[in-house]
Scaffold this motif. Sequence first.
Motif, PDB file in Angstrom:
ATOM      1  N   LEU A 100     -17.736  69.079  25.949  1.00 25.83           N
ATOM      2  CA  LEU A 100     -19.175  68.602  26.175  1.00 25.83           C
ATOM      3  C   LEU A 100     -18.789  67.148  26.175  1.00 25.83           C
ATOM      4  CD1 LEU A 100     -20.693  71.308  24.140  1.00 25.83           C
ATOM      5  CD2 LEU A 100     -21.061  69.813  26.752  1.00 25.83           C
ATOM      6  N   SER A 101     -17.588  66.513  25.320  1.00 22.24           N
ATOM      7  CA  SER A 101     -17.359  64.732  24.829  1.00 22.24           C
ATOM      8  C   SER A 101     -17.308  64.502  26.123  1.00 22.24           C
ATOM      9  CB  SER A 101     -16.450  64.663  24.219  1.00 22.24           C
ATOM     10  OG  SER A 101     -16.716  64.910  22.757  1.00 22.24           O
TER      11      SER A 101
ATOM     12  N   ALA B  37     -23.682  66.745  21.097  1.00 20.57           N
ATOM     13  CA  ALA B  37     -23.281  68.196  20.953  1.00 20.57           C
ATOM     14  C   ALA B  37     -21.965  68.599  21.181  1.00 20.57           C
ATOM     15  CB  ALA B  37     -23.663  68.817  22.490  1.00 20.57           C
ATOM     16  N   GLY B  38     -21.125  67.761  21.496  1.00 26.80           N
ATOM     17  CA  GLY B  38     -20.096  67.922  21.359  1.00 26.80           C
ATOM     18  C   GLY B  38     -19.255  67.421  20.084  1.00 26.80           C
ATOM     19  N   ILE B  39     -19.230  66.467  19.182  1.00 26.40           N
ATOM     20  CA  ILE B  39     -19.915  65.651  17.991  1.00 26.40           C
ATOM     21  C   ILE B  39     -19.208  67.945  17.052  1.00 26.40           C
ATOM     22  CG2 ILE B  39     -19.845  64.561  15.759  1.00 26.40           C
ATOM     23  CD1 ILE B  39     -20.322  62.100  17.503  1.00 26.40           C
ATOM     24  N   ILE B  40     -20.685  67.786  17.027  1.00 24.96           N
ATOM     25  CA  ILE B  40     -20.845  69.491  16.110  1.00 24.96           C
ATOM     26  C   ILE B  40     -20.062  70.353  16.666  1.00 24.96           C
ATOM     27  CG2 ILE B  40     -22.920  70.948  16.096  1.00 24.96           C
ATOM     28  CD1 ILE B  40     -24.561  68.876  16.522  1.00 24.96           C
ATOM     29  N   LEU B  41     -19.638  70.620  18.311  1.00 25.19           N
ATOM     30  CA  LEU B  41     -18.779  71.600  18.042  1.00 25.19           C
ATOM     31  C   LEU B  41     -17.655  71.125  18.386  1.00 25.19           C
ATOM     32  CD1 LEU B  41     -20.109  72.961  21.660  1.00 25.19           C
ATOM     33  CD2 LEU B  41     -20.448  73.992  19.716  1.00 25.19           C
ATOM     34  N   GLY B  42     -17.242  70.124  17.984  1.00 22.86           N
ATOM     35  CA  GLY B  42     -15.947  69.384  17.211  1.00 22.86           C
ATOM     36  C   GLY B  42     -15.764  69.777  16.188  1.00 22.86           C
ATOM     37  N   PHE B  43     -16.709  69.599  15.360  1.00 18.44           N
ATOM     38  CA  PHE B  43     -16.878  69.986  13.702  1.00 18.44           C
ATOM     39  C   PHE B  43     -16.645  71.178  13.424  1.00 18.44           C
ATOM     40  CE2 PHE B  43     -18.172  65.482  12.595  1.00 18.44           C
ATOM     41  CZ  PHE B  43     -17.557  65.216  11.894  1.00 18.44           C
ATOM     42  N   ILE B  44     -16.913  72.442  14.053  1.00 16.84           N
ATOM     43  CA  ILE B  44     -17.273  73.688  13.990  1.00 16.84           C
ATOM     44  C   ILE B  44     -15.203  74.341  14.568  1.00 16.84           C
ATOM     45  CG2 ILE B  44     -18.155  76.116  14.851  1.00 16.84           C
ATOM     46  CD1 ILE B  44     -20.421  74.251  15.026  1.00 16.84           C
ATOM     47  N   ALA B  45     -15.018  73.247  15.596  1.00 16.65           N
ATOM     48  CA  ALA B  45     -14.061  73.475  15.821  1.00 16.65           C
ATOM     49  C   ALA B  45     -12.988  73.577  15.239  1.00 16.65           C
ATOM     50  CB  ALA B  45     -13.813  72.937  17.201  1.00 16.65           C
ATOM     51  N   ARG B  46     -12.926  72.385  14.188  1.00 17.74           N
ATOM     52  CA  ARG B  46     -12.029  72.033  13.379  1.00 17.74           C
ATOM     53  C   ARG B  46     -11.705  72.865  12.483  1.00 17.74           C
ATOM     54  NH1 ARG B  46      -9.270  67.449  12.230  1.00 17.74           N
ATOM     55  NH2 ARG B  46      -9.778  67.696  10.059  1.00 17.74           N
ATOM     56  N   ARG B  47     -13.200  73.306  11.450  1.00 17.78           N
ATOM     57  CA  ARG B  47     -13.614  73.890  10.765  1.00 17.78           C
ATOM     58  C   ARG B  47     -12.740  75.502  10.544  1.00 17.78           C
ATOM     59  NH1 ARG B  47     -19.052  75.002   8.664  1.00 17.78           N
ATOM     60  NH2 ARG B  47     -19.589  76.161  10.448  1.00 17.78           N
ATOM     61  N   ARG B  48     -12.844  75.987  12.071  1.00 12.47           N
ATOM     62  CA  ARG B  48     -12.284  77.483  12.483  1.00 12.47           C
ATOM     63  C   ARG B  48     -10.608  77.558  12.491  1.00 12.47           C
ATOM     64  NH1 ARG B  48     -16.450  80.963  15.402  1.00 12.47           N
ATOM     65  NH2 ARG B  48     -18.101  80.589  13.855  1.00 12.47           N
ATOM     66  N   GLY B  49     -10.067  75.970  13.024  1.00 10.89           N
ATOM     67  CA  GLY B  49      -8.547  76.101  13.039  1.00 10.89           C
ATOM     68  C   GLY B  49      -8.143  75.216  14.021  1.00 10.89           C
ATOM     69  N   ALA B  50      -8.496  74.785  15.013  1.00  8.66           N
ATOM     70  CA  ALA B  50      -8.272  73.968  16.110  1.00  8.66           C
ATOM     71  C   ALA B  50      -8.764  72.618  15.741  1.00  8.66           C
ATOM     72  CB  ALA B  50      -9.020  74.361  17.451  1.00  8.66           C
TER      73      ALA B  50
ATOM     74  N   SER C 204      -6.480  69.211  16.278  1.00 10.54           N
ATOM     75  CA  SER C 204      -6.608  68.874  17.002  1.00 10.54           C
ATOM     76  C   SER C 204      -7.612  68.894  18.141  1.00 10.54           C
ATOM     77  CB  SER C 204      -5.407  68.704  18.175  1.00 10.54           C
ATOM     78  OG  SER C 204      -5.302  69.589  18.942  1.00 10.54           O
ATOM     79  N   LEU C 205      -8.334  70.065  18.694  1.00 11.14           N
ATOM     80  CA  LEU C 205      -9.326  69.256  19.950  1.00 11.14           C
ATOM     81  C   LEU C 205     -10.798  69.122  19.067  1.00 11.14           C
ATOM     82  CD1 LEU C 205      -8.615  73.635  21.522  1.00 11.14           C
ATOM     83  CD2 LEU C 205      -8.620  71.000  22.217  1.00 11.14           C
ATOM     84  N   GLY C 206     -10.871  69.570  17.992  1.00 10.00           N
ATOM     85  CA  GLY C 206     -12.061  69.514  17.573  1.00 10.00           C
ATOM     86  C   GLY C 206     -11.939  67.868  17.268  1.00 10.00           C
ATOM     87  N   SER C 207     -10.773  67.610  16.634  1.00 11.51           N
ATOM     88  CA  SER C 207     -10.893  65.956  16.615  1.00 11.51           C
ATOM     89  C   SER C 207     -11.087  65.006  17.704  1.00 11.51           C
ATOM     90  CB  SER C 207      -9.484  65.420  15.727  1.00 11.51           C
ATOM     91  OG  SER C 207      -9.760  66.397  14.647  1.00 11.51           O
ATOM     92  N   TRP C 208     -10.384  65.076  18.268  1.00 11.68           N
ATOM     93  CA  TRP C 208     -10.678  65.092  20.388  1.00 11.68           C
ATOM     94  C   TRP C 208     -11.990  64.950  20.867  1.00 11.68           C
ATOM     95  CZ3 TRP C 208      -7.459  61.589  22.639  1.00 11.68           C
ATOM     96  CH2 TRP C 208      -6.189  61.147  21.954  1.00 11.68           C
ATOM     97  N   ALA C 209     -12.238  66.395  20.142  1.00 13.82           N
ATOM     98  CA  ALA C 209     -13.865  66.237  20.744  1.00 13.82           C
ATOM     99  C   ALA C 209     -14.845  65.353  20.219  1.00 13.82           C
ATOM    100  CB  ALA C 209     -14.160  67.736  20.981  1.00 13.82           C
ATOM    101  N   ILE C 210     -14.555  65.238  18.674  1.00  9.13           N
ATOM    102  CA  ILE C 210     -15.113  64.293  17.593  1.00  9.13           C
ATOM    103  C   ILE C 210     -14.880  62.673  18.255  1.00  9.13           C
ATOM    104  CG2 ILE C 210     -15.483  63.148  15.254  1.00  9.13           C
ATOM    105  CD1 ILE C 210     -14.867  65.842  14.354  1.00  9.13           C
ATOM    106  N   GLY C 211     -14.022  62.425  18.205  1.00  7.00           N
ATOM    107  CA  GLY C 211     -13.989  61.246  18.304  1.00  7.00           C
ATOM    108  C   GLY C 211     -13.951  60.277  20.326  1.00  7.00           C
ATOM    109  N   ILE C 212     -14.095  61.670  20.998  1.00  5.49           N
ATOM    110  CA  ILE C 212     -15.122  61.021  22.541  1.00  5.49           C
ATOM    111  C   ILE C 212     -15.797  61.507  22.532  1.00  5.49           C
ATOM    112  CG2 ILE C 212     -14.691  61.718  24.727  1.00  5.49           C
ATOM    113  CD1 ILE C 212     -11.450  62.452  24.282  1.00  5.49           C
ATOM    114  N   GLY C 213     -16.651  61.812  22.143  1.00  7.36           N
ATOM    115  CA  GLY C 213     -18.957  61.797  21.589  1.00  7.36           C
ATOM    116  C   GLY C 213     -18.853  60.508  21.205  1.00  7.36           C
ATOM    117  N   ALA C 214     -17.749  60.122  20.064  1.00  9.48           N
ATOM    118  CA  ALA C 214     -18.902  59.037  19.341  1.00  9.48           C
ATOM    119  C   ALA C 214     -18.508  57.596  19.620  1.00  9.48           C
ATOM    120  CB  ALA C 214     -17.648  59.106  17.545  1.00  9.48           C
ATOM    121  N   VAL C 215     -17.453  58.097  21.045  1.00  9.96           N
ATOM    122  CA  VAL C 215     -16.902  56.397  21.986  1.00  9.96           C
ATOM    123  C   VAL C 215     -18.081  56.420  22.785  1.00  9.96           C
ATOM    124  CG1 VAL C 215     -16.029  55.459  23.186  1.00  9.96           C
ATOM    125  CG2 VAL C 215     -14.998  56.276  21.332  1.00  9.96           C
TER     126      VAL C 215
END
Length: 121
Positions: A68-69, A83-96, A98-109
């Motif tokens: 999405l990001s 949507a990518g940022i929100i799902l990125g936070f959920i992914a980070r909380r569930r253990g992924a 690096s994927l969550g951090s990349w999604a948050i960063g790319i979504g913010a950019v």
Amino acid sequence: MADEKQTTDNRYRDQIGEENRLGDTDYIEETAAEIAAPATIRRDRDNEVQRDEETASGRGIGLAALALSIISLFVWPVLFGAAGIILGFIARRRGAESLGSWAIGIGAVSIIFGIFIRPFF
């Protein structure tokens, strides 16, 4: 019989005082009602299986967030980026993480680029 009871009462009167007497009992007893919770024993392999399951579910959500990001860089940056940022936070909380951090960063950019830079081109 009454004389024996009186003797017993006099014996405790000196130790605890008259105001602390509890009726006609021959003794004063203090009890505690604290009970410790039973200890639970966790085995390492049970925790590893649970972590693997959490990481697997986090990995799927992390890939969706990253997709999405990346899509938000080209189409509807505010909607897909958020949507990518929100799902990125959920992914980070569930253990992924690096994927969550990349999604948050790319979504913010993508959101910053879409709101502030793209209108000038």
